[in-house]
Design an enzyme around this catalytic site. Structure first.
Site, PDB file in Angstrom:
ATOM      1  N   GLN A 185      -4.630  -5.379   6.846  1.00  0.00           N
ATOM      2  CA  GLN A 185      -5.664  -6.170   6.049  1.00  0.00           C
ATOM      3  C   GLN A 185      -5.686  -7.537   6.538  1.00  0.00           C
ATOM      4  OE1 GLN A 185      -8.038  -4.981   4.619  1.00  0.00           O
ATOM      5  NE2 GLN A 185      -7.292  -3.248   3.641  1.00  0.00           N
ATOM      6  N   CYS A 187      -4.834   2.957  -3.489  1.00  0.00           N
ATOM      7  CA  CYS A 187      -3.655   3.128  -3.108  1.00  0.00           C
ATOM      8  C   CYS A 187      -2.572   2.323  -3.249  1.00  0.00           C
ATOM      9  CB  CYS A 187      -3.827   3.427  -1.436  1.00  0.00           C
ATOM     10  SG  CYS A 187      -4.851   4.629  -1.074  1.00  0.00           S
ATOM     11  N   HIS A 215       0.831  -1.228   0.110  1.00  0.00           N
ATOM     12  CA  HIS A 215       0.159   0.078  -0.061  1.00  0.00           C
ATOM     13  C   HIS A 215       0.866   1.205  -0.099  1.00  0.00           C
ATOM     14  CE1 HIS A 215      -2.750   2.887   2.025  1.00  0.00           C
ATOM     15  NE2 HIS A 215      -3.415   2.258   1.514  1.00  0.00           N
ATOM     16  N   ASP A 218       3.022  -4.511   8.085  1.00  0.00           N
ATOM     17  CA  ASP A 218       1.734  -3.977   7.918  1.00  0.00           C
ATOM     18  C   ASP A 218       0.631  -4.880   7.864  1.00  0.00           C
ATOM     19  OD1 ASP A 218      -0.569  -2.885   6.878  1.00  0.00           O
ATOM     20  OD2 ASP A 218       0.208  -1.860   4.981  1.00  0.00           O
ATOM     21  N   LYS A 230     -10.486  -0.777  10.329  1.00  0.00           N
ATOM     22  CA  LYS A 230     -10.528  -1.919   9.479  1.00  0.00           C
ATOM     23  C   LYS A 230     -11.099  -3.012  10.377  1.00  0.00           C
ATOM     24  CE  LYS A 230      -7.413   0.061   6.165  1.00  0.00           C
ATOM     25  NZ  LYS A 230      -8.141   0.616   5.178  1.00  0.00           N
TER      26      LYS A 230
HETATM   27  C1  LIG Z   1      -2.512  -2.747   3.468  1.00  0.00           C
HETATM   28  C2  LIG Z   1      -2.810  -1.492   4.078  1.00  0.00           C
HETATM   29  N1  LIG Z   1      -1.950  -0.814   4.589  1.00  0.00           N
HETATM   30  C3  LIG Z   1      -2.155   0.509   5.193  1.00  0.00           C
HETATM   31  C4  LIG Z   1      -3.251   0.968   5.136  1.00  0.00           C
HETATM   32  C5  LIG Z   1      -3.482   2.494   5.549  1.00  0.00           C
HETATM   33  O1  LIG Z   1      -4.262   2.332   6.731  1.00  0.00           O
HETATM   34  P1  LIG Z   1      -4.953   3.777   7.226  1.00  0.00           P
HETATM   35  O2  LIG Z   1      -5.463   4.722   6.307  1.00  0.00           O
HETATM   36  O3  LIG Z   1      -6.066   3.208   8.254  1.00  0.00           O
HETATM   37  O4  LIG Z   1      -3.618   4.408   7.991  1.00  0.00           O
HETATM   38  C6  LIG Z   1      -4.231   0.325   4.509  1.00  0.00           C
HETATM   39  C7  LIG Z   1      -5.823   0.961   4.212  1.00  0.00           C
HETATM   40  O5  LIG Z   1      -6.113   1.547   3.372  1.00  0.00           O
HETATM   41  C8  LIG Z   1      -4.160  -0.925   3.943  1.00  0.00           C
HETATM   42  O6  LIG Z   1      -5.037  -1.774   3.082  1.00  0.00           O
END
Ligand SMILES: Cc1ncc(COP(=O)(O)O)c(C=O)c1O
Lengths: 152, 419
Positions: free
Chosen positions: B216, B377, B136, B213, B239
């Site tokens: 998900q 993203c 991401h 990370d 999430k």
């Molecule tokens: C794999 C992954 N990493 C990071 C994020 C970023 O999360 P947040 O926007 O809650 O900081 C997301 C969410 O869109 C994600 O799906």
């Protein structure tokens, strides 16, 4: 079956121009070349413009994007040819009013011609940027701008 | 034989009661565009159960006060509730010590915190930071910024056409200059589940710490940070059925202790004079200023809710649902699924020949079906597959086969319109 809103968004003319875009080509001898980009959904077009004094001699485009953005670029390319700069700006203003729902009724659909097919966009605020991307880019080209036009 | 069969039947896990779960989520009864909501955008954010909504309301109606600073009743109570969440999360992720649980705004801030503190302290000119091709943007850009600032190099471990990480290639990229591996547990664009434990072991054998990370992964599987042996693990409350604006960075005690603070301000200090400041202990050293108390406490309610579920049954249910959706969507003429890894969770990304994802999204929306369309993203993932965007249906614990059927029916409608 599709809802009425969907039907009015995806008019036959829009589906047709999406499938068979007109003036969908490079223009090696263009006077102005400008890119337009919608970072949110990735719609990305290059507009080619040839001028004859104050009059649009030829417009073409290339690129990829959703049906609304592609059809809009295609229809635009067919309606602005032979028009003066001033006239193009006026058309864009009317088109913009149409897709944002500000169309007051003062301008007849007849005057808008094929552009009237985009009236359904006003029911879909998220798609206004798609419909207007090519127009914003053309206006940038007419203003002789160089940097990519974005809708954000 | 008969005895074995009996034992096997007995050991069958209880079926997951999705109707009972659905009744806990009020928004699922809210019509959108005059239709029943079919919410398939759970990878973007999940809906919230009653207990979370109630906790938010209760906090502002009965518990609101600033924490860690008042001697009065409400301040003590709010502090207790907030710190109770920290302990609940410690237990939920299997951490050994609640001080290893740092509250942040979400995954994005968790990664930025590691980059700004651990990264700035340990990554020097000529060093390397390793990520993967399925990250991401929030697990790419902070490392790019860090590398730019200190003159280090960003390396990228490749994936195959199914969207699976090439672990051997990753292993080959690890060397003495590698100061950190930052990797997603589950890809938000492809659904790929990475073999986290193996990858972490490979990195550790090269002496490289790992930040995971987990945004998900944590809604779909039980995480045990000690079993994974990850050095950092970060995730977002929103999430995992909790409120927005709060998340967690887990870090190993010794690493956190050695790291410089993140932001300066109140709460992160022990004493301040104009000559200098003594920083607070972890985790407070990383939690400057008044935190997101309300959402933190409600996050605790979400974790409590998740902890109460039968995860074995849930896991079987979610896996079955994704498989069903994959089969049904694959049957549609002209559809190509993006991300066909053997191990997947929660995400079904696809493209349809001749129709842009954005148009599909609009048509589904008219039917009350919420999906995400775009690059999710993860623009490098789109580039890897040579597409500008996908349609992404992502599933949560309240989704059903009927909802998958509704999705398929609407996709047929898309074909009708664009025939
Ligand atoms: C794999 C992954 N990493 C990071 C994020 C970023 O999360 P947040 O926007 O809650 O900081 C997301 C969410 O869109 C994600 O799906």
């Amino acid at each position: 079956m599709a809802t009425d809103e969907l039907r009015s968004l995806y008019q036959e003319i829009i589906l047709d121009h999406n499938k068979n875009p007109r003036n969908f080509r490079q223009m090696p001898d263009a006077d102005y070349v400008l890119e337009g980009y919608n970072p949110l959904c990735g719609d990305h077009y290059t507009i080619y413009l040839k001028m004859n004094g104050d009059v649009v001699a030829d417009v073409s485009f290339e690129g990829a994007g959703c049906a609304i953005s592609k059809a809009s670029a295609s229809v635009m390319s067919t309606v602005v040819k032979g028009k003066t700069k001033q006239h193009v700006h006026e058309l864009f203003d009317r088109f913009h009013d149409l897709v944002t729902g500000k169309h007051t009724g003062n301008v007849s659909f007849e005057e808008l011609g094929k552009l009237a097919a985009f009236a359904g966009v006003s029911e879909f605020p998220a798609r206004v940027k798609c419909a207007s991307l090519a127009w914003h880019t053309l206006r940038g080209a007419l203003e002789q701008r160089k940097e990519t036009v974005t809708t954000e | 034989m008969a005895v074995t069969a009996a034992i096997e039947t007995k050991q069958l896990p209880k079926a997951f009661d999705v109707d009972a779960v659905r009744s806990e989520f009020p928004i699922l009864e809210t019509p959108v565009r005059g239709k029943r909501l079919v919410y398939l955008d759970n990878a973007a954010t999940t809906q919230k159960p009653r207990v979370v909504i109630a906790a938010l309301r209760r906090y502002y109606e009965e518990e609101n006060a600033n924490i860690h600073r008042g001697v009065h009743y409400l301040s003590e109570r709010a502090t207790d509730l907030y710190e109770k969440t920290r302990e609940q999360i410690r237990r939920f992720i299997g951490a050994g010590d609640a001080r290893e649980v740092v509250f942040v705004r979400g995954t994005t801030e968790g990664i930025n915190l590691v980059a700004a503190t651990f990264g700035r302290a340990n990554v020097r000119a000529g060093d390397e930071v390793l990520i993967t091709a399925m990250e991401h943007h929030s697990n790419i850009v902070p490392w790019q910024m860090l590398c730019e600032q200190v003159g280090a190099k960003l390396k990228v471990a490749p994936i195959n056409d199914a969207g699976e990480l090439l672990v051997d290639e990753l292993s080959n990229l690890l060397n003495a200059k590698t100061k950190l591996l930052a990797i997603t547990h589950v890809s938000n664009a492809l659904g790929t589940v990475n073999p986290m434990k193996d990858v972490i072991a490979v990195a550790h054998s090269a002496g490289v710490p790992v930040v995971v990370d987990g945004a998900q992964a944590i809604p779909h599987q039980r995480i045990d940070v000690r079993e994974l042996d990850c050095d950092f693990y970060t995730f977002s409350s929103h999430k995992m059925y909790g409120p927005t604006g709060i998340g967690v960075l887990y870090g190993k005690l010794d690493l956190l202790n050695a790291m410089p603070p993140y932001q300066g301000g109140g709460d992160m200090i022990k004493s301040v004079t104009f000559e200098g400041t003594i920083f607070n202990d972890i985790p407070y050293k990383f939690e400057a200023g008044t935190p997101n108390i309300a959402d933190g406490i409600a996050f605790g309610a979400a974790v409590e809710y998740l902890s109460s579920l039968d995860w074995q049954a849930l896991s079987i249910y979610e896996h079955g649902l994704l498989q069903y959706a994959t089969e049904r969507v694959k049957e549609i003429d002209g559809v190509r699924i993006i991300g066909t890894a053997r191990e997947k969770a929660g995400v079904l990304s696809f493209v349809m020949e001749g129709v842009h994802p954005h148009d599909i999204g609009t048509i589904l929306d008219q039917e009350g079906i919420a999906v995400r369309t775009g690059h999710h993203c993860a623009q490098p993932v789109m580039q890897r597959f040579g597409i500008p965007a996908t349609v992404r249906a992502s599933f949560g614990l309240y989704n059903t086969r009927e909802e998958v059927d509704a999705l398929v029916k609407s996709l047929q409608k898309v074909k009708e319109i664009f025939n």
